[in-house]
Design an enzyme around this catalytic site. Structure first.
Site, short mmCIF file in Angstrom:
data_model
loop_
_atom_site.label_atom_id
_atom_site.label_comp_id
_atom_site.label_asym_id
_atom_site.label_seq_id
_atom_site.Cartn_x
_atom_site.Cartn_y
_atom_site.Cartn_z
N GLU A 32 0.84 -1.20 0.00
CA GLU A 32 0.00 0.00 0.00
C GLU A 32 0.88 1.25 0.00
O GLU A 32 1.84 1.35 0.77
CB GLU A 32 -0.91 0.00 1.22
CG GLU A 32 -1.82 1.22 1.30
CD GLU A 32 -2.76 1.14 2.47
OE1 GLU A 32 -3.58 0.20 2.50
OE2 GLU A 32 -2.68 2.00 3.38
N HIS A 166 -13.10 -1.85 15.42
CA HIS A 166 -13.07 -0.45 14.95
C HIS A 166 -13.45 0.47 16.11
O HIS A 166 -14.37 0.18 16.88
CB HIS A 166 -14.06 -0.28 13.80
CG HIS A 166 -13.92 1.02 13.07
ND1 HIS A 166 -14.36 2.21 13.60
CD2 HIS A 166 -13.39 1.32 11.87
CE1 HIS A 166 -14.10 3.19 12.75
NE2 HIS A 166 -13.51 2.67 11.69
N ALA A 169 -17.12 1.28 16.48
CA ALA A 169 -18.09 0.18 16.60
C ALA A 169 -18.75 0.17 17.98
O ALA A 169 -18.11 0.47 18.99
CB ALA A 169 -17.41 -1.15 16.35
N ASP A 175 -19.12 -4.98 15.03
CA ASP A 175 -18.06 -4.81 14.04
C ASP A 175 -17.99 -6.01 13.11
O ASP A 175 -17.83 -5.86 11.89
CB ASP A 175 -16.72 -4.61 14.77
CG ASP A 175 -15.71 -3.89 13.91
OD1 ASP A 175 -16.10 -3.13 13.01
OD2 ASP A 175 -14.50 -4.08 14.15
N LYS A 182 -20.47 -6.30 4.47
CA LYS A 182 -19.60 -5.90 3.36
C LYS A 182 -19.28 -7.10 2.46
O LYS A 182 -19.27 -6.99 1.23
CB LYS A 182 -18.31 -5.27 3.91
CG LYS A 182 -18.55 -3.93 4.59
CD LYS A 182 -17.26 -3.23 4.98
CE LYS A 182 -16.63 -3.81 6.21
NZ LYS A 182 -15.50 -2.97 6.71
#
Length: 315
Positions: A32, A166, A169, A175, A182
């Site tokens: 990344e 998270h 959350a 979470d 998703k």
């Protein structure tokens, strides 16, 4: 069967085994990067891409600033990677401060640029510490974003996962439920927030499996180049920093070379333990600094598979 080997035999085998024996050759890595803000940062980014490309990453991704602040730079960086290299480029895309129509336009532009992989995220508010508020005409969260993207184009989609929950959350279970939404919306895989102990990942992987989520969960690895900065980042994203890590970096603030050596060794050991637990994909948060990630991959037995001149696509 009772072992007949002596303590001396066991000690000899331990000493004869290389400290970093190569892995079996079945490890996949991805990297990344973040979009550059200045010409000097752009040079650093492309130097990092050039350094890491020969390791044949599965893909490379480019981040998206809080509130969409780097939208244009992210697009330009991803499009250039797709255009000028043979790497599979993935673009981060968030829900923050944009309508569905605006996000759809960005997604269309990526598709037209040859980008086929999106990292779909809810995103962080533009003001640090502020509460996330969906755009009135926007996507309400990452699950809805995944669904919207797939209605426009058959993207490969990665989403985020949080081994230590998270910070926004309501609970660890909520979470996990959000992650399942998703994946059910069509995401291909989840990439985790960084963590520093293998147990944090393995516990999370077991919890995810028990929830009926069968998508790949890819560990996110953050090499520690600056311990103070990592402490601050960890506090913001709910990542636990072991006390022993602080002791290892103590006294190295003015010794960057020693700090790099300690960082590479720690991250490589974490990766080897993950590999021993069945992990075959690792995602490195490079912070546009290639040498640390390259050194870690080298310790894991990864070697260049293509030379730099071969990276540029032929006409």
């Amino acid at each position: 069967m009772i072992s007949t080997s002596s303590p001396e035999d066991e000690a000899r085998r331990a000493f004869d085994a290389p400290l970093y024996a190569d892995l079996a050759g079945d490890l996949n890595v991805s990297f990344e990067f973040f979009p550059p803000k200045t010409d000097k940062m752009e040079e650093q980014l492309w130097s990092a891409v050039e350094t890491l490309s020969p390791l044949a990453p599965k893909f490379v991704s480019v981040t998206y600033g809080a509130g969409g602040t780097t939208r244009e730079r992210t697009h330009n960086t991803v499009a250039r990677i797709a255009r000028e290299t043979s790497l599979a480029a993935a673009a981060h895309l968030t829900c923050v401060a944009a309508s569905k129509a605006e996000i759809d336009d960005v997604a269309d532009a990526y598709w037209d640029a040859g980008v086929r992989h999106i990292v779909a995220l809810r995103g962080d508010p533009p003001v640090a510490g502020a509460k996330f508020e969906p755009h009135p005409q926007g996507y309400q969260g990452a699950a809805e974003l995944v669904d919207g993207l797939l209605k426009r184009h058959p993207f490969e989609i990665s989403v985020a996962a949080y081994p230590e929950t998270h910070p926004d959350a309501l609970s660890a279970q909520s979470d996990i439920d959000n992650l399942k939404r998703k994946i059910d919306a069509g995401a291909t895989r989840a990439i985790t927030q960084f963590f520093f102990t293998p147990d944090a990942f393995f516990r999370f992987r077991d919890t995810v499996a028990a929830a009926g989520i069968d998508a790949d969960i890819i560990p996110g690895i953050m090499p520690v180049s600056n311990f103070g900065a990592v402490q601050r980042m960890s506090a913001m994203c709910n990542t636990q920093v072991p006390s022993w890590m602080g002791r290892l970096f103590e006294g190295l603030d003015e010794k960057p070379a020693a700090r790099q050596l300690v960082s590479a060794t720690l991250a490589a050991e974490l990766c080897r333990r993950l590999y021993a637990g069945g992990v075959r994909d690792l995602h490195f948060y490079t912070l546009n600094r290639a040498e640390l990630s390259y050194a870690i991959c080298h310790l894991l037995g990864l070697r260049p598979q293509v030379s730099a001149p071969e990276l540029e696509k032929t006409a």
